[in-house]
Design an enzyme around this catalytic site. Structure first.
Site, mmCIF file in Angstrom:
data_model
loop_
_atom_site.group_PDB
_atom_site.id
_atom_site.type_symbol
_atom_site.label_atom_id
_atom_site.label_comp_id
_atom_site.label_asym_id
_atom_site.label_seq_id
_atom_site.Cartn_x
_atom_site.Cartn_y
_atom_site.Cartn_z
ATOM 1 N N CYS A 84 -0.305 -36.978 31.758
ATOM 2 C CA CYS A 84 -0.812 -36.009 32.804
ATOM 3 C C CYS A 84 -0.219 -36.296 34.075
ATOM 4 C CB CYS A 84 -1.892 -35.350 32.086
ATOM 5 S SG CYS A 84 -2.054 -34.562 30.655
HETATM 6 C C1 UGA Z 1 -6.087 -35.194 31.958
HETATM 7 C C2 UGA Z 1 -7.038 -34.310 33.712
HETATM 8 O O1 UGA Z 1 -8.232 -34.290 33.375
HETATM 9 C C3 UGA Z 1 -7.558 -32.625 32.712
HETATM 10 O O2 UGA Z 1 -7.880 -31.611 33.475
HETATM 11 C C4 UGA Z 1 -5.959 -32.079 32.294
HETATM 12 O O3 UGA Z 1 -5.895 -30.962 31.912
HETATM 13 C C5 UGA Z 1 -5.408 -32.539 31.435
HETATM 14 O O4 UGA Z 1 -5.125 -33.986 32.189
HETATM 15 C C6 UGA Z 1 -3.678 -32.067 31.351
HETATM 16 O O5 UGA Z 1 -2.951 -32.116 32.686
HETATM 17 O O6 UGA Z 1 -2.624 -32.043 30.313
HETATM 18 P P1 UGA Z 1 -6.503 -36.767 30.729
HETATM 19 O O7 UGA Z 1 -5.111 -37.203 31.117
HETATM 20 O O8 UGA Z 1 -6.321 -37.073 29.428
HETATM 21 O O9 UGA Z 1 -6.768 -35.004 31.137
HETATM 22 O O10 UGA Z 1 -7.554 -37.473 31.510
HETATM 23 P P2 UGA Z 1 -8.843 -37.938 32.352
HETATM 24 O O11 UGA Z 1 -9.684 -37.738 31.577
HETATM 25 O O12 UGA Z 1 -8.759 -36.979 33.244
HETATM 26 O O13 UGA Z 1 -8.292 -38.976 32.958
HETATM 27 C C7 UGA Z 1 -7.207 -39.213 33.459
HETATM 28 C C8 UGA Z 1 -6.535 -40.971 34.054
HETATM 29 O O14 UGA Z 1 -7.969 -41.137 34.858
HETATM 30 C C9 UGA Z 1 -6.851 -42.463 33.435
HETATM 31 O O15 UGA Z 1 -6.723 -43.013 33.787
HETATM 32 C C10 UGA Z 1 -8.634 -42.402 33.934
HETATM 33 O O16 UGA Z 1 -8.591 -43.394 33.202
HETATM 34 C C11 UGA Z 1 -8.567 -41.487 35.046
HETATM 35 N N1 UGA Z 1 -10.278 -41.318 35.196
HETATM 36 C C12 UGA Z 1 -10.846 -40.408 34.463
HETATM 37 C C13 UGA Z 1 -11.072 -41.714 36.045
HETATM 38 O O17 UGA Z 1 -10.754 -42.218 36.824
HETATM 39 N N2 UGA Z 1 -11.867 -41.247 36.147
HETATM 40 C C14 UGA Z 1 -12.860 -40.643 34.804
HETATM 41 O O18 UGA Z 1 -13.605 -40.488 34.554
HETATM 42 C C15 UGA Z 1 -11.869 -40.437 33.880
#
Ligand code: UGA
Length: 448
Positions: free
Chosen positions: A279
């Site tokens: 995403c």
């Molecule tokens: C992300 C969004 O968080 C969702 O709200 C959205 O619906 C989704 O994309 C989408 O567009 O479908 P996702 O890609 O599953 O969800 O992942 P996240 O948990 O947000 O993580 C994304 C990136 O951020 C990862 O690379 C992760 O390492 C990083 N991250 C995640 C952080 O740096 N800190 C966190 O607490 C969580």
């Protein structure tokens, strides 16, 4: 309500199963017959916590899968479009969206009742009104706003938490061309209590989705840029800096009784080896391309991508501080997936790091609690071996790189403490206590 969901990918399958769990009668439509057969046997097409139970409870009752789009549209009141939008590195490809819109339009030609078509896939602002709606009108010969409605209902699901995010949403965004479309969409979401619903037009709904992901991605790159500066300046640890920043009461509000709320948003304001997944990289790049095409330079978001792209190199730089050559260097990789609780390797920072280490002759072994089978599809199996256990990955190495924030890795300091030969440990997620590990290196820290 009777709902058809077009596409049984991640968004479609989760949405379909959760809407069934909320009491709707759901028909999932896909062209892949094998997938359909499996879903009808309650075998989930993707790994997502809780999905198997939902399928077991609802398949054959109020949830079925079929490749018969025609009857699915005819028999339902609303169709969600959740097909894929392949990405060429810059633009999203709308061919599947267009094709399914055309097919739905063909059915509408013969359908007497009012039908609502709702885009659920993430699409650039304007797609529902300027691409989907005209196709529906031309294929059906009918008029939007009179014979059928067009809506846009973005999803906010995190991989690994998708079922919980769908069942307990933080917001529901309902785009629609008119009151009637909004009315039908409100009915879909009537079983969801105590949640703020935003009713808006389709273009705004599309923009809300992109803006949400862009903000989170921006926070990550912002933190990484600050972390890189801390490392360059020396004698500043980015984790201490961010702890100080998180305590701003606008980021972690103080309640009347003096306790603090720490919103999970602050976890995106931390330095690491970069964001990945299906995403953030795709959505931010697609918005940049779309913005530029529309006449906006998109300078800030372009920098978000630039910072993120160079972040894996920081891990290699930290390794380079200790070893002039990586040839035959024994390295243990902890974590392959782009984030914990998923086997998804898409755009994982581990990919460029491992590719570079392989190219420079390093001997690699890796451990990830669930993503090893996915990694096996990406890397040459002669160049990397996989361990079934954390200790074995660390044992007899010159360096260990932590690349994914798996909770299991909290055991690392104890494992290292037991070992005679201590490898260089590079914490790509700043998840472990730097004082608990000898030879510790981390993003946003300069140990000199
Ligand atoms: C992300 C969004 O968080 C969702 O709200 C959205 O619906 C989704 O994309 C989408 O567009 O479908 P996702 O890609 O599953 O969800 O992942 P996240 O948990 O947000 O993580 C994304 C990136 O951020 C990862 O690379 C992760 O390492 C990083 N991250 C995640 C952080 O740096 N800190 C966190 O607490 C969580």
């Amino acid at each position: 309500m009777k709902i058809s969901v077009m596409g049984t990918g991640y968004v479609g399958m989760v949405s379909g199963a959760c809407l069934a769990a909320k009491g709707h009668e759901v028909t999932c439509v896909d062209i892949d017959k094998e997938k359909i057969a499996n879903i009808n046997k309650a075998v989930p097409p993707i790994y997502e916590k809780g999905l198997d139970d939902l399928l077991k409870n609802h398949i054959g009752k109020n949830l079925i899968a079929t490749d018969d789009l025609y009857n699915a549209v005819l028999d339902t009141e609303l169709s969600l479009i959740a097909v894929g939008t392949p990405f060429d590195g810059e633009h999203i490809d709308l061919s599947y969206i267009k094709e399914v819109s055309r097919q739905i339009g063909e059915v509408l030609k013969e359908k007497k009742d009012y039908h609502v078509i709702v885009v659920k896939s993430t699409v650039v602002p304007g797609t529902s009104d300027e691409v989907v709606l005209p196709i529906l009108e031309s294929a059906s010969g009918k008029k939007a706003g009179v014979d059928f409605g067009v809506g846009m209902n973005p999803e906010f699901l995190r991989e690994g938490e998708a079922i919980d995010d769908f069942m307990n949403p933080d917001r529901i965004v309902l785009g629609g061309i008119d009151k009637k479309t909004h009315h039908v969409l409100r009915e879909v979401y009537s079983p969801f209590k105590n949640v703020t619903i935003i009713e808006t037009n389709n273009k705004t709904a599309e923009m809300i989705k992109y803006t949400s992901n862009s903000l989170l991605a921006t926070m990550i790159s912002f933190s990484n840029e600050i972390g890189n500066l801390c490392a360059t300046l020396g004698n500043i640890d980015v984790t201490d800096v961010m702890r100080g920043v998180h305590l701003d009461k606008r980021l972690s509000p103080i309640l009347d009784d003096g306790t603090r709320i720490t919103p999970s948003f602050t976890t995106y304001i931390e330095a690491g080896c970069g964001f990945g997944g299906s995403c953030f990289p795709k959505d931010v790049k697609a918005l940049i391309a779309y913005g530029k095409q529309s006449g906006e330079p998109m300078n800030l978001l372009s920098s978000v991508i630039t910072v993120n792209k160079s972040q894996p190199q920081k891990i290699l730089d930290l390794l380079g501080k200790h070893f002039s050559s990586f040839d035959k260097l024994k390295i243990g990789i902890l974590g392959l997936a782009f984030k914990p609780e998923t086997d998804d390797m898409r755009e994982s920072p581990a990919i460029p790091i491992i590719n570079e280490l392989i190219a420079r002759g390093a001997e690699l072994k890796a451990y990830d609690p669930v993503a090893q089978h996915e990694a096996d599809k990406i890397f040459d199996s002669n160049k990397i071996s996989y361990c079934d256990d954390l200790s074995k990955t660390i044992d007899d190495t010159d360096a260990v790189l932590l690349l994914t924030r798996w909770d299991k890795f909290r055991e690392v300091p104890e494992i290292l403490a037991r070992m005679n030969k201590k490898p260089i440990f590079i914490d790509g997620r700043r998840m472990l206590d730097k004082n608990a590990i000898e030879n510790y290196e981390g993003i946003g820290l300069n140990t000199k």
